[in-house]
Design a protein around this motif. Structure first.
Motif, mmCIF file in Angstrom:
data_model
loop_
_atom_site.group_PDB
_atom_site.id
_atom_site.type_symbol
_atom_site.label_atom_id
_atom_site.label_comp_id
_atom_site.label_asym_id
_atom_site.label_seq_id
_atom_site.Cartn_x
_atom_site.Cartn_y
_atom_site.Cartn_z
ATOM 1 N N MET A 4 -57.084 18.208 68.412
ATOM 2 C CA MET A 4 -57.927 17.554 67.068
ATOM 3 C C MET A 4 -59.310 17.664 67.322
ATOM 4 S SD MET A 4 -57.529 15.856 64.164
ATOM 5 C CE MET A 4 -55.864 15.233 64.074
ATOM 6 N N VAL A 5 -59.972 18.427 66.652
ATOM 7 C CA VAL A 5 -61.510 18.338 66.530
ATOM 8 C C VAL A 5 -61.858 17.277 65.718
ATOM 9 C CG1 VAL A 5 -63.616 19.649 66.013
ATOM 10 C CG2 VAL A 5 -61.468 20.711 66.972
ATOM 11 N N THR A 6 -62.313 16.276 66.221
ATOM 12 C CA THR A 6 -62.456 14.871 65.647
ATOM 13 C C THR A 6 -63.769 14.895 64.798
ATOM 14 O OG1 THR A 6 -63.898 13.772 67.259
ATOM 15 C CG2 THR A 6 -61.618 13.483 67.457
ATOM 16 N N ARG A 7 -64.839 15.547 65.002
ATOM 17 C CA ARG A 7 -66.249 15.774 64.381
ATOM 18 C C ARG A 7 -66.632 14.291 64.378
ATOM 19 N NH1 ARG A 7 -64.236 18.650 58.865
ATOM 20 N NH2 ARG A 7 -62.868 16.430 58.764
ATOM 21 N N ASP A 8 -66.196 13.614 65.560
ATOM 22 C CA ASP A 8 -66.798 12.156 65.784
ATOM 23 C C ASP A 8 -66.523 11.276 64.398
ATOM 24 O OD1 ASP A 8 -67.265 13.195 68.162
ATOM 25 O OD2 ASP A 8 -69.431 13.352 67.943
ATOM 26 N N HIS A 9 -65.668 11.609 63.724
ATOM 27 C CA HIS A 9 -65.415 10.867 62.208
ATOM 28 C C HIS A 9 -63.919 10.831 62.118
ATOM 29 C CE1 HIS A 9 -67.057 9.354 58.428
ATOM 30 N NE2 HIS A 9 -65.852 10.068 57.859
ATOM 31 N N VAL A 10 -63.421 9.915 62.584
ATOM 32 C CA VAL A 10 -61.977 9.356 62.390
ATOM 33 C C VAL A 10 -61.632 8.282 61.489
ATOM 34 C CG1 VAL A 10 -59.812 9.400 63.711
ATOM 35 C CG2 VAL A 10 -61.575 10.676 64.474
ATOM 36 N N ARG A 11 -61.244 8.671 60.222
ATOM 37 C CA ARG A 11 -60.738 7.301 59.454
ATOM 38 C C ARG A 11 -59.456 7.430 58.795
ATOM 39 N NH1 ARG A 11 -65.314 6.688 61.401
ATOM 40 N NH2 ARG A 11 -67.158 6.331 59.984
ATOM 41 N N PRO A 12 -58.556 6.769 59.588
ATOM 42 C CA PRO A 12 -57.216 6.657 59.307
ATOM 43 C C PRO A 12 -57.009 5.689 58.182
ATOM 44 C CG PRO A 12 -57.498 5.133 61.333
ATOM 45 C CD PRO A 12 -58.831 5.851 60.910
ATOM 46 N N GLN A 13 -55.924 5.809 57.327
ATOM 47 C CA GLN A 13 -55.621 4.630 56.264
ATOM 48 C C GLN A 13 -54.421 3.988 56.560
ATOM 49 O OE1 GLN A 13 -55.052 6.865 52.575
ATOM 50 N NE2 GLN A 13 -55.539 5.075 51.305
ATOM 51 N N TRP A 14 -54.485 2.675 56.010
ATOM 52 C CA TRP A 14 -53.130 1.917 55.936
ATOM 53 C C TRP A 14 -52.132 2.571 55.124
ATOM 54 C CZ3 TRP A 14 -52.402 -0.995 59.932
ATOM 55 C CH2 TRP A 14 -53.583 -1.838 60.682
ATOM 56 N N GLN A 15 -50.967 2.965 55.628
ATOM 57 C CA GLN A 15 -49.957 3.202 54.906
ATOM 58 C C GLN A 15 -48.640 2.457 55.398
ATOM 59 O OE1 GLN A 15 -49.455 7.469 54.949
ATOM 60 N NE2 GLN A 15 -51.598 7.907 54.436
ATOM 61 N N GLY A 16 -48.002 1.499 54.379
ATOM 62 C CA GLY A 16 -46.749 0.916 54.771
ATOM 63 C C GLY A 16 -47.028 -0.059 56.206
ATOM 64 N N GLY A 17 -48.327 -0.486 56.541
ATOM 65 C CA GLY A 17 -48.587 -1.579 57.449
ATOM 66 C C GLY A 17 -48.819 -0.568 58.715
ATOM 67 N N ALA A 18 -48.843 0.638 58.798
ATOM 68 C CA ALA A 18 -49.155 1.557 59.824
ATOM 69 C C ALA A 18 -50.676 2.478 59.603
ATOM 70 C CB ALA A 18 -48.079 2.690 60.273
ATOM 71 N N LEU A 19 -51.503 2.536 60.691
ATOM 72 C CA LEU A 19 -52.820 3.291 60.459
ATOM 73 C C LEU A 19 -52.312 4.800 60.698
ATOM 74 C CD1 LEU A 19 -55.704 1.734 62.478
ATOM 75 C CD2 LEU A 19 -55.626 2.288 60.036
ATOM 76 N N VAL A 20 -52.514 5.541 59.740
ATOM 77 C CA VAL A 20 -52.176 6.927 59.626
ATOM 78 C C VAL A 20 -53.292 7.839 59.403
ATOM 79 C CG1 VAL A 20 -50.670 8.692 58.304
ATOM 80 C CG2 VAL A 20 -49.659 6.059 58.506
ATOM 81 N N LEU A 21 -53.447 8.766 60.317
ATOM 82 C CA LEU A 21 -54.573 9.850 60.182
ATOM 83 C C LEU A 21 -54.016 11.000 59.497
ATOM 84 C CD1 LEU A 21 -57.489 10.575 60.744
ATOM 85 C CD2 LEU A 21 -56.768 11.485 62.919
ATOM 86 N N ALA A 22 -54.533 11.462 58.236
ATOM 87 C CA ALA A 22 -54.192 12.569 57.793
ATOM 88 C C ALA A 22 -55.321 13.641 58.046
ATOM 89 C CB ALA A 22 -54.768 12.368 56.158
ATOM 90 N N ALA A 23 -54.548 14.820 58.556
ATOM 91 C CA ALA A 23 -55.362 15.938 59.292
ATOM 92 C C ALA A 23 -54.998 17.454 58.035
ATOM 93 C CB ALA A 23 -54.883 16.155 60.710
#
Length: 171
Positions: A129-148
């Motif tokens: 995963m190339v983060t680009r130093d910008h990782v913004r996961p979203q709350w989905q159903g009480g879990a932090l989920v990162l869309a890639a």
């Protein structure tokens, strides 16, 4: 997410301004590392981005609310504006720089899982995963989920770009 939360509406017009506000609040209020700070899009008669802070305790929530009462950062209200904010501040966020495997990303942070747009399956743990130093996961159903999304060289990048082109930039 936690029951100890508040929302700050400073009238931010874009995500970048809201991100900066969250970092300013974290610095100014000396928030602990287990604070979760999110951005939330508000689509009412006055579209804007508000921020929320989820704090680890009721006493800290009371202290933060008192310090924000002066209105220097905007209107403060109790609770979260919605359950699906994009996390900017969260445990481990500062350790997600450079290129990591999916397993390392999950191990180093509060992110619960990674999804790949267009794929029904989660990525393999050794996927880079190339983060680009910008990782913004979203709350989905009480879990932090990162869309890639897939990127060059069999890597992934977070879906949310660090410097998005504003809508209608060429108008």
């Amino acid at each position: 997410m936690t029951a100890y939360a508040l929302t700050v509406d400073a009238g931010a017009r874009d995500l970048r301004a809201a991100d900066h506000l969250l970092h300013a609040l974290a610095d100014r209020l000396a928030l602990p590392g287990d604070t979760v700070g999110c951005t939330h899009l508000v689509r009412d008669g006055r579209p804007r981005v508000v921020v929320s802070l989820s704090l680890p305790s009721a006493p800290l929530l009371d202290t933060v609310r008192e310090r924000l009462a002066a209105g220097e950062y905007g209107a403060v209200s109790a609770g979260l504006p919605d359950p699906s904010g994009h996390a900017v501040l969260y445990p481990g966020a500062s350790r997600l720089t450079g290129t990591l495997t999916v397993a390392e990303l999950l191990e180093r942070s509060a992110i619960d899982r990674v999804t790949v747009l267009g794929s029904p399956l989660p990525p393999e743990p050794d996927t880079r995963m190339v983060t680009r130093d910008h990782v913004r996961p979203q709350w989905q159903g009480g879990a932090l989920v990162l869309a890639a999304t897939p990127a060059l060289g069999d890597t992934l990048v977070p879906f949310e770009a660090p410097d998005p082109t504003p809508c209608c930039a060429d108008h």
